[in-house]
Design an enzyme around this catalytic site. Structure first.
Site, PDB file in Angstrom:
ATOM      1  N   HIS A 474       0.177  -1.660   2.640  1.00  0.00           N
ATOM      2  CA  HIS A 474       1.166  -2.635   2.177  1.00  0.00           C
ATOM      3  C   HIS A 474       1.672  -2.295   0.777  1.00  0.00           C
ATOM      4  CE1 HIS A 474       2.888  -6.777   1.724  1.00  0.00           C
ATOM      5  NE2 HIS A 474       2.648  -6.521   0.447  1.00  0.00           N
ATOM      6  N   GLU A 475       0.752  -2.128  -0.148  1.00  0.00           N
ATOM      7  CA  GLU A 475       1.171  -1.871  -1.527  1.00  0.00           C
ATOM      8  C   GLU A 475       1.881  -0.524  -1.653  1.00  0.00           C
ATOM      9  OE1 GLU A 475       1.258  -4.098  -3.745  1.00  0.00           O
ATOM     10  OE2 GLU A 475       0.072  -5.578  -2.631  1.00  0.00           O
TER      11      GLU A 475
END
Length: 688
Positions: A474-475
């Site tokens: 995600h990041e």
């Protein structure tokens, strides 16, 4: 007036001579920030004065371009300072943060409320379609004009003065909230002396708890608290009392009295934001915030959230019945408690799918997840390659930097990763930028991603939970948004998009953690190198979609709680400190997501997104963005998944454009239409 003459030996005095203007962390000391800040403010003020003193009629070239070029000293100072205040929040950094952030807020107000500057921007804005500007230049004019109007430049003088006061008070209060919450989280970490109390945790998790105790100079073991309500260890701990202690520590943060209670700050922040919204003619702060998002109105936000509440609660009832059956099989006849839910949900999932995610951690070593998972997906989809740069200084042990090369061998920028938890690091996970991409300034991006993976004992591999693997993907999706930025002006670069759109590309990137080719590459036993068996992988993927009732109710609770705190009317009777928890209960009951077994993903007392991290009235954006994400995931799958042609289209049409185009137009340029809610409802099991 502070002395604004900056010592030339101050590492912020000139642009870094390191590759990509990488910050010289080995030279930066605490005492460098304040002088650089003061000098940066003075320099920026002089640059703005030069723009407004220009006798020539305002144009794009003599107003917007120098505005984009201005404030370089202040920008490079504050980008480093802000990240260090989150990643290396020592007591002296927290004290400095308490001084600098209100001063930074005041300076920002001084620029955005400068009437001479606004008059010039307003004139350029009025003629933006008449002067042969490019679409990106028109977009830049519109975004700056919106920034100034929403900052109060069009308000009468008396209201502007009150606005300045409110902004300074809000800045002080939100900064204090962050510092207080960090101290509270450290003080609430669960200390045990008998290793038997940690039964069920893996050996490396026990070692991490022992290391955390050693760092705090106490005997035994310490379970540190992560930002969300549900702590990962709850899924494994067999000792019910330890689970209870951990859960109650997590859910009472900031609301138990004492020096680290955050409730008075929450009440203050909510009231100040409500009053500020009233200055702009909005009924509440949520209305003010959402107006400039893709959602547009609070009605659209609550409509989407409320539509999910009833089916999510129905799913929750089905999950509760299965959990209570598992407890009875364990000889526990009493009712399920909140601290039981995650543990027995894992047991149910393990029995249903014959797979226990907690037992699979040996297959998810951080090194493999990074190199053979996150990086591999980026290579297959976009043609990227990564080379570590140990010559560039890190700001903390274990911080690593990679040079990112494009498919043609050219350099895109730098990727900095800071994976491990430490007492001076604030909870959660985030992406930020030390340098923002801009053709105008001839700068390539330097992005940083921070996680809070427990640090392993010396010589042991860092093993990740499935949730931590998802967070890494995600990041890195945010990092790609910054790295792929291909715009002229810094105001439009990378993640400079509406808050309820910014999570969408990062959520899309999560899909690659389950791609068969990627999963087979990184999911290997850290000791033997054996791949995760395919049948286990299939069951793990299937199990990841179970328990959506709990997850959806938890997310809805946080989103609606944030929203209701920011629906307070400016002139209404303020919520008192003693009423905070009653307000929370009322907000959840109002929207039909109150459950004694499922607390919100973040409760009020430790809701950093809402009260310090810039997601005020915007936590809904995770679910709002998930509508776009689920729809785009379908597009990728329909077009063959992990293929360069798909990655190139997504990059060219959306990731590279930042805020230079309307975000929903960027979405439609790929999808061929606007977003549909059906894929999200199907993913979360909310369709009839």
């Amino acid at each position: 007036m502070p002395d604004t003459t900056l010592d030339p030996n101050n590492p912020f005095a000139t642009a870094s001579t390191l590759p990509f203007a990488f910050p010289p962390f080995d030279a930066i000391r605490h005492e460098h920030y304040r002088p650089a800040f003061d000098a940066g403010v003075a320099e920026h003020r002089a640059e703005i004065d030069a723009i407004t003193a220009d006798p020539a009629p305002p144009t794009f070239d003599n107003t917007l371009v120098p505005l984009e070029r201005s404030g370089r000293l202040l920008d490079r100072t504050m980008r480093v300072f802000y990240e260090m205040a989150n990643s290396m929040a020592t007591p002296e950094m927290q004290e400095l943060e308490g001084d600098l952030m209100p001063a930074w807020s005041a300076h920002r107000d001084a620029i955005l409320l400068d009437q001479a500057l606004f008059a010039r921007i307003d004139a350029v804005h009025a003629a933006r379609h008449d002067g042969g500007l490019t679409p990106e230049q028109v977009r830049l004019v519109e975004r700056h004009h919106t920034d100034f109007v929403r900052a109060g430049a069009a308000l009468p003088a008396a209201q502007q003065q009150r606005l300045r006061e409110l902004n300074e008070q809000i800045s002080r209060a939100t900064t204090a909230f962050g510092s207080t919450l960090l101290a509270e989280a450290n003080s609430m970490a669960v200390h045990v002396t008998d290793v038997a109390e940690l039964a069920g945790l893996s050996d490396d998790a026990v070692e991490a708890a022992a290391l955390a105790a050693k760092e705090r100079e106490v005997d035994g073991y310490v379970l540190t608290l992560l930002s969300p309500t549900i702590q990962p260890a709850l899924a494994s701990l067999r000792n019910r009392e330890t689970r209870r202690r951990l859960h109650q520590a997590a859910t009472t943060r900031g609301m138990r009295g004492g020096d680290h209670d955050t409730r008075s700050l929450i009440v203050e922040i909510a009231a100040l934001r409500a009053e500020r919204a009233g200055l702009f003619g909005h009924p509440d702060h949520a209305s003010y915030v959402v107006e400039d998002q893709t959602a547009g109105t609070t009605t659209a936000v609550t409509g989407m959230l409320d539509a999910m509440a009833a089916p999510a609660m129905a799913n929750l009832d089905d999950e509760r019945a299965a959990i209570e059956a598992a407890m009875r099989a364990d000889g526990i006849d009493g009712p399920v408690e909140p601290w039981d839910w995650t543990y027995y949900a894992g047991r149910v999932k393990a029995a249903t799918f014959d797979v226990d995610p907690q037992e699979l951690r040996p297959y998810f070593s951080l090194e493999r997840v990074l190199h053979d998972g996150v990086f591999l997906a980026a290579e297959r989809l976009y043609g990227l390659t990564f080379t570590e740069r140990p010559d560039l200084p890190g700001y903390a042990p274990d911080v690593r930097t990679y040079e990112v090369f494009d498919h043609d061998g050219s350099t895109l920028g730098l990727f900095v990763c800071d994976w491990f938890a430490r007492p001076t690091k604030r909870g959660g996970a985030w992406m930020d930028e030390f340098v923002t991409q801009s053709h105008l300034l001839d700068e390539k991006p330097v992005v940083v991603v921070c996680l809070n993976v427990p640090k392993p004992a010396a010589g042991q591999p860092a093993l990740m939970t499935v949730d931590e693997v998802r967070t890494a993907f995600h990041e890195f999706g945010h990092a790609l948004h910054g790295l792929f930025s291909d715009v002229t002006y810094p105001r439009l670069a990378g993640t400079e998009v509406p808050r309820d759109f910014v999570e969408f590309p990062s959520q899309v990137n999560e899909m690659w953690m389950w791609d068969p080719a990627v999963l087979a590459s990184y999911a290997r036993h850290h000791a033997t190198g054996e791949p995760l068996p395919q049948d286990v992988a299939d069951r793990l993927i299937a199990s990841s979609e179970a328990g959506m009732g709990f997850d959806t109710v938890s997310m809805l609770g946080a989103a609606l709680l944030d929203h209701e705190w920011h629906r307070l009317v400016p002139d209404a009777k303020p919520v008192t400190v003693d009423e905070v928890e009653a307000f929370e209960r009322g907000a959840l009951e109002k929207h039909g997501v109150a459950s004694p077994l499922v607390p919100p993903r973040y409760r009020t007392g430790y809701f950093a997104h809402a009260f310090t991290n810039g997601y005020d009235a915007g936590y809904y954006s995770y679910l709002w963005s998930e509508v776009l994400d689920a729809d785009m995931v379908d597009w990728f799958r329909d077009n063959g998944g992990l293929r360069r042609v798909n990655g190139d289209a997504f990059r060219a049409g959306l990731l590279s454009r930042g805020g230079a185009v309307d975000p929903m137009e960027a979405f439609a340029s790929i999808r061929g239409r606007g977003p549909s809610t059906e894929p999200l409802l199907r993913r979360r099991g909310l369709l009839d």
